[in-house]
Write a protein that holds these residues in place. Structure first.
Motif, mmCIF file in Angstrom:
data_model
loop_
_atom_site.group_PDB
_atom_site.id
_atom_site.type_symbol
_atom_site.label_atom_id
_atom_site.label_comp_id
_atom_site.label_asym_id
_atom_site.label_seq_id
_atom_site.Cartn_x
_atom_site.Cartn_y
_atom_site.Cartn_z
ATOM 1 N N PHE A 243 1.042 -1.507 0.367
ATOM 2 C CA PHE A 243 0.156 0.155 -0.064
ATOM 3 C C PHE A 243 0.977 1.077 0.007
ATOM 4 C CE2 PHE A 243 -2.341 -3.679 1.919
ATOM 5 C CZ PHE A 243 -3.651 -3.987 0.924
ATOM 6 N N GLY A 244 1.754 1.214 0.625
ATOM 7 C CA GLY A 244 2.832 2.590 0.094
ATOM 8 C C GLY A 244 3.124 3.400 0.905
ATOM 9 N N LEU A 245 3.142 2.937 2.593
ATOM 10 C CA LEU A 245 2.572 3.208 3.324
ATOM 11 C C LEU A 245 3.966 3.011 4.405
ATOM 12 C CD1 LEU A 245 -1.323 2.194 4.779
ATOM 13 C CD2 LEU A 245 -0.369 4.623 3.435
ATOM 14 N N ASP A 246 4.778 4.576 4.417
ATOM 15 C CA ASP A 246 5.755 4.543 5.429
ATOM 16 C C ASP A 246 4.806 3.641 7.277
ATOM 17 O OD1 ASP A 246 7.849 4.669 6.882
ATOM 18 O OD2 ASP A 246 8.305 7.169 7.500
ATOM 19 N N ILE A 247 5.547 2.651 7.845
ATOM 20 C CA ILE A 247 5.408 2.431 9.166
ATOM 21 C C ILE A 247 5.942 2.608 9.928
ATOM 22 C CG2 ILE A 247 4.121 0.280 9.899
ATOM 23 C CD1 ILE A 247 2.866 1.177 7.803
ATOM 24 N N LYS A 248 5.709 2.981 10.964
ATOM 25 C CA LYS A 248 6.660 3.435 12.151
ATOM 26 C C LYS A 248 6.055 2.883 13.410
ATOM 27 C CE LYS A 248 8.799 7.285 10.289
ATOM 28 N NZ LYS A 248 8.864 9.101 10.634
ATOM 29 N N GLY A 249 6.766 1.874 13.851
ATOM 30 C CA GLY A 249 6.423 1.602 15.347
ATOM 31 C C GLY A 249 6.943 2.688 16.540
ATOM 32 N N LEU A 250 6.795 2.061 17.975
ATOM 33 C CA LEU A 250 6.425 2.711 18.295
ATOM 34 C C LEU A 250 8.531 3.775 19.636
ATOM 35 C CD1 LEU A 250 3.255 1.755 21.122
ATOM 36 C CD2 LEU A 250 4.041 3.723 19.658
ATOM 37 N N ASP A 251 9.647 2.714 18.979
ATOM 38 C CA ASP A 251 10.059 2.785 19.357
ATOM 39 C C ASP A 251 10.587 3.975 17.958
ATOM 40 O OD1 ASP A 251 9.534 1.318 16.744
ATOM 41 O OD2 ASP A 251 11.842 0.964 16.258
ATOM 42 N N HIS A 252 10.121 4.754 17.606
ATOM 43 C CA HIS A 252 10.004 5.915 17.097
ATOM 44 C C HIS A 252 9.847 6.906 17.847
ATOM 45 C CE1 HIS A 252 11.532 4.784 13.117
ATOM 46 N NE2 HIS A 252 11.202 4.062 12.972
ATOM 47 N N TYR A 253 9.101 6.754 18.630
ATOM 48 C CA TYR A 253 8.350 7.855 19.569
ATOM 49 C C TYR A 253 8.410 7.043 21.342
ATOM 50 C CZ TYR A 253 6.232 8.741 15.401
ATOM 51 O OH TYR A 253 5.693 8.715 13.827
ATOM 52 N N PRO A 254 9.537 7.590 21.083
ATOM 53 C CA PRO A 254 10.083 6.580 23.326
ATOM 54 C C PRO A 254 9.654 7.852 23.622
ATOM 55 C CG PRO A 254 12.203 8.204 22.015
ATOM 56 C CD PRO A 254 10.686 7.580 21.097
ATOM 57 N N GLU A 255 9.375 8.865 23.783
ATOM 58 C CA GLU A 255 8.597 9.423 24.718
ATOM 59 C C GLU A 255 6.701 8.810 24.827
ATOM 60 O OE1 GLU A 255 7.359 11.387 20.782
ATOM 61 O OE2 GLU A 255 9.311 11.006 21.641
ATOM 62 N N ILE A 256 5.925 8.335 24.093
ATOM 63 C CA ILE A 256 5.294 7.613 24.784
ATOM 64 C C ILE A 256 4.771 6.747 25.850
ATOM 65 C CG2 ILE A 256 3.287 6.520 23.385
ATOM 66 C CD1 ILE A 256 3.389 7.185 20.992
#
Length: 202
Positions: free
Chosen positions: A24-37
Motif C-alpha cells: 500500500f506504499g505506507l511508511d510504517i513506524k513503530g513506537l520505538d520512533h516515539y519513546p516519549e509515549i
C-alpha cells in the motif's frame, strides 16, 4: 497519510505489519520512533476496547494516523483463556517462554480433540480527530503437546494448524501472513482504507 504509526513496540509485530503493509506504499513506524509515549495501559476487557484505547492514544499524541491491534489466544478447554491476558498469562514477569509453559501445564491431561483454540486479532485505525475503522480476524487450530519450531513469536511454537499440519513457529512469514488472524484482520481493514482516506480528507 503516507506515515502510519503502529501502536506497538513488539518487533515481531512490526516486522509482520511492514510485510503486510508494503503493497500500500505506507511508511510504517513503530513506537520505538516515539519513546516519549511510553507504555500504554490496556485496561479493556475485550480485544476491541484495548485496540481502540491504543490506536486513539497514539493518534492523539503523534498527530498521525495510528493502527493498533489487540490480539490473543483463546483456548476452548480453558473457557477462552488466556484471551486479553495472553501476553501476561504467566504473571507480571511474563515472557513468551513462561506463558507457553503455563499453557502446557493448564492443558495437562486434555486430549487432542479438546485442545481446540484460535488466535483472535481486532485491529483499529484512528485519526487524531476520532475517525476510526475496525476489523477482526481469527485463525483456528489447536494446542500442541510440546513446543516446536523457532520462527514467529508468542504462542507460535504451540499453535498447530491442522490444515497445514504444522505449528505456526515452523511456517514461513509468507505462509503465516496468509493464514494468520493478524493478516486476516489487516486485509479486512485495508478493504475499508479507501473510504477511510476519503473521510479523513473531508
Amino acid at each position: 497519510m503516507k506515515t502510519v504509526v503502529l501502536a506497538t513496540s513488539n518487533k515481531g509485530k512490526v516486522a509482520e505489519f511492514n510485510e503486510l503493509f508494503k503493497e500500500f506504499g505506507l511508511d510504517i513506524k513503530g513506537l520505538d520512533h516515539y519513546p516519549e509515549i511510553g507504555e500504554i495501559p490496556e485496561p479493556g476487557e475485550t480485544f476491541l476496547e484495548n485496540a481502540i484505547i491504543k490506536a486513539q492514544t497514539v493518534a492523539n499524541l503523534t498527530g498521525l494516523v495510528a493502527v493498533a491491534d489487540d490480539s490473543g489466544l483463546e483456548v476452548d478447554a480453558l473457557d477462552g483463556a488466556p484471551g486479553v491476558y495472553s501476553a501476561r498469562y504467566s504473571g507480571e514477569d511474563a515472557t513468551p517462554a513462561k506463558n507457553n509453559i503455563k499453557l502446557l501445564e493448564e492443558l495437562d491431561g486434555v486430549v487432542e480433540e479438546k485442545r481446540t483454540a484460535r488466535f483472535v486479532c481486532v485491529m483499529v485505525a484512528a485519526t487524531p480527530d476520532n475517525i476510526r475503522i475496525q476489523s477482526r480476524g481469527e485463525w483456528d487450530g489447536r494446542i500442541a503437546f510440546e513446543l516446536s519450531g523457532d520462527e514467529g513469536f508468542g504462542y507460535d511454537p504451540l499453535f498447530f494448524d491442522p490444515e497445514l499440519d504444522c505449528v505456526a513457529a515452523k511456517m514461513t512469514r509468507e505462509t503465516k501472513n496468509a493464514r494468520s488472524h493478524r493478516g486476516k484482520a489487516l486485509r479486512a481493514l485495508m478493504k475499508q482504507w479507501a473510504d477511510f482516506q476519503k473521510k479523513i480528507s473531508k
